[in-house]
Design a protein around this motif. Sequence first.
Motif, PDB file in Angstrom:
ATOM      1  N   GLU A  66       0.833  -1.209   0.000  1.00 18.83           N
ATOM      2  CA  GLU A  66       0.000   0.000   0.000  1.00 18.83           C
ATOM      3  C   GLU A  66       0.868   1.259   0.000  1.00 18.83           C
ATOM      4  O   GLU A  66       0.516   2.265  -0.646  1.00 18.83           O
ATOM      5  CB  GLU A  66      -0.920  -0.018   1.231  1.00 18.83           C
ATOM      6  N   SER A  68       0.791   4.108  -2.883  1.00 20.51           N
ATOM      7  CA  SER A  68       0.497   5.516  -2.560  1.00 20.51           C
ATOM      8  C   SER A  68       1.606   6.451  -3.028  1.00 20.51           C
ATOM      9  O   SER A  68       1.358   7.605  -3.373  1.00 20.51           O
ATOM     10  CB  SER A  68       0.286   5.669  -1.042  1.00 20.51           C
ATOM     11  N   ASN A 123       3.426   5.797  -5.676  1.00 20.98           N
ATOM     12  CA  ASN A 123       3.528   5.569  -7.127  1.00 20.98           C
ATOM     13  C   ASN A 123       4.890   4.980  -7.532  1.00 20.98           C
ATOM     14  O   ASN A 123       5.463   5.348  -8.565  1.00 20.98           O
ATOM     15  CB  ASN A 123       3.270   6.882  -7.884  1.00 20.98           C
ATOM     16  N   ASP A 160      -7.959  -2.131  -1.635  1.00 19.44           N
ATOM     17  CA  ASP A 160      -9.144  -1.425  -2.133  1.00 19.44           C
ATOM     18  C   ASP A 160      -9.136  -1.450  -3.663  1.00 19.44           C
ATOM     19  O   ASP A 160      -8.197  -1.954  -4.295  1.00 19.44           O
ATOM     20  CB  ASP A 160      -9.187   0.017  -1.606  1.00 19.44           C
ATOM     21  N   ASP A 161     -10.194  -0.932  -4.276  1.00 21.54           N
ATOM     22  CA  ASP A 161     -10.337  -0.995  -5.737  1.00 21.54           C
ATOM     23  C   ASP A 161      -9.177  -0.313  -6.454  1.00 21.54           C
ATOM     24  O   ASP A 161      -8.676  -0.813  -7.465  1.00 21.54           O
ATOM     25  CB  ASP A 161     -11.658  -0.340  -6.162  1.00 21.54           C
ATOM     26  N   TYR A 162      -8.739   0.822  -5.916  1.00 24.33           N
ATOM     27  CA  TYR A 162      -7.645   1.555  -6.557  1.00 24.33           C
ATOM     28  C   TYR A 162      -6.355   0.736  -6.502  1.00 24.33           C
ATOM     29  O   TYR A 162      -5.615   0.629  -7.491  1.00 24.33           O
ATOM     30  CB  TYR A 162      -7.432   2.913  -5.877  1.00 24.33           C
ATOM     31  N   GLY A 163      -6.069   0.133  -5.332  1.00 29.53           N
ATOM     32  CA  GLY A 163      -4.846  -0.646  -5.167  1.00 29.53           C
ATOM     33  C   GLY A 163      -4.827  -1.869  -6.068  1.00 29.53           C
ATOM     34  O   GLY A 163      -3.802  -2.185  -6.687  1.00 29.53           O
ATOM     35  N   ALA A 171      -6.466  -2.254  -8.912  1.00 30.99           N
ATOM     36  CA  ALA A 171      -6.319  -1.800 -10.298  1.00 30.99           C
ATOM     37  C   ALA A 171      -4.882  -1.358 -10.578  1.00 30.99           C
ATOM     38  O   ALA A 171      -4.353  -1.590 -11.668  1.00 30.99           O
ATOM     39  CB  ALA A 171      -7.291  -0.650 -10.568  1.00 30.99           C
ATOM     40  N   TYR A 172      -4.232  -0.745  -9.588  1.00 28.86           N
ATOM     41  CA  TYR A 172      -2.851  -0.276  -9.763  1.00 28.86           C
ATOM     42  C   TYR A 172      -1.914  -1.461 -10.014  1.00 28.86           C
ATOM     43  O   TYR A 172      -1.073  -1.420 -10.923  1.00 28.86           O
ATOM     44  CB  TYR A 172      -2.411   0.494  -8.520  1.00 28.86           C
ATOM     45  N   ASN A 189      -2.533  -2.949 -13.515  1.00 28.99           N
ATOM     46  CA  ASN A 189      -2.003  -2.123 -14.601  1.00 28.99           C
ATOM     47  C   ASN A 189      -0.477  -2.079 -14.624  1.00 28.99           C
ATOM     48  O   ASN A 189       0.121  -1.760 -15.653  1.00 28.99           O
ATOM     49  CB  ASN A 189      -2.550  -0.688 -14.480  1.00 28.99           C
ATOM     50  N   LYS A 221     -14.884  -5.716 -11.452  1.00 38.02           N
ATOM     51  CA  LYS A 221     -14.469  -4.316 -11.324  1.00 38.02           C
ATOM     52  C   LYS A 221     -13.245  -4.025 -12.190  1.00 38.02           C
ATOM     53  O   LYS A 221     -13.151  -2.954 -12.805  1.00 38.02           O
ATOM     54  CB  LYS A 221     -14.155  -4.004  -9.855  1.00 38.02           C
ATOM     55  N   ASN A 243     -13.137  -1.536 -16.034  1.00 31.83           N
ATOM     56  CA  ASN A 243     -12.273  -0.376 -16.314  1.00 31.83           C
ATOM     57  C   ASN A 243     -11.317  -0.609 -17.477  1.00 31.83           C
ATOM     58  O   ASN A 243     -10.487   0.251 -17.777  1.00 31.83           O
ATOM     59  CB  ASN A 243     -11.468  -0.018 -15.053  1.00 31.83           C
TER      60      ASN A 243
END
Length: 450
Positions: free
Chosen positions: A14, A18, A20, A45-48, A50-51, A54, A75, A79
């Motif tokens: 995490e 955060s 990057n 979480d969803d952002y983590g 997806a990160y 990608n 999810k 995207n």
Amino acid sequence: MEFKISREFLSEIEQLISENKSQELLLLLEDIHFADIAEIMEELDDYGAAYIFNTLDSEKTAEILLELDEEVREKILKNLSPKEIAEELDELSTDDAADIIAELPQHKKEQVISELEDVEHAKDIVDLLRYDEDSAGGLMGKELVKVNENWNVLTCVKEMRAQAENVSKVHSIYVVDDEERLKGRLSLKDLLTTSTKTPISQVYIKKVDYVKVDTKDVEVARIMQKYDLEAIPVVDELGRLVGRITIDDIIDVIKEEADKDYQLAAGISQDVEADDSILELTKARLPWLVLALFGGFISVHVLGIFEPIMDLHPELFFFTPLIAAMAGNVGVQSSAIIVQGLANNTIIGPVIERLLKELSLSLLNGVILSVILLAGSYFLLGYEIHVGYTVAIALLSVIIMASLIGTFIPIILNKYGIDPALATGPFITTSNDILGILTYFTIAKIILGI
């Protein structure tokens, strides 16, 4: 050693997300199996999630997609553009790619298929999508190695080399005729020890287990388990070889079927998971709980009928939970064994033989337990001997009755095409509670002469 996700490890990931720091994240995840990365993504979480997806290359993310929980995968795919999804699917076998496409909305399915670079791969995926997901056709993959019965060994080896490039694991070599009909299988040992000029028709094994495209997935699992197969070929209505099913697909089927049966036996009417919404969990559990509640009403009514007996012999009331519990436990034990036998296809012979066997078993167990109860009620609890006899005889009767019900009901349900797992859990427990109490007080009324 199995990989374990710790709170410290998640915190480190995490932190990298955060800040990057994608390169450092790549190094951290480099040697971690894709199934473990999927677990990590499910904890973020969803952002983590997806990160991470990608950041990794498509060769790894394609495998991760298969391991993700359906909700997380949905999810992630939501995207991605159709072209990006197609790039992921190009890395997967046809059966896995078809499973993922099947989860997409209809308009997006068509867009993704049109973006697939490999035309043959796309055609195979489209072909698989027309089969029911719980059939052999829905399970199979198109990747396999096949040879023509008219070839010689040398031609066969050359063709196998070309075909094997698209197959991750070569479990078997299948033999077909000019019409693509399955004729048998080829032993690698025979292939290596035979002259290169020998026709394949002289060395292949004609006996081969196979299933048809419309064979149910649970039946495929049973066949592969019975014959200890790592893969099984699939043929169409004309007997043409159209695909194969591998053991990894069957493990998923066995797990899903076991989960479903376990939930049915526990009184859960539909497939749910611990992290589902409260509404979904309530809908799955409530029907059986309502059934159990009505069963409780009936039990209370039965107790009311025999209130005069309890007024004269109040000690009988204290044995009521014991009788009801033994009835439920014996019924569930019997039904669980029968359900397991039906699932494994090991229940053979006439029903009467099975009932007689269960009768003998319950009689032996009942006598032993009744003697223990009689001794305990007299020497430990200090009740009069005639009360002990009454309860002991009632217990023996209840054990026999519950055992026969637990055996008979699953067999009958299975005969009429109803999942026998429904017989276990609340259904058997509730019915045996009611009948057990009724039997107990009826015998008490007869013996005690009330």
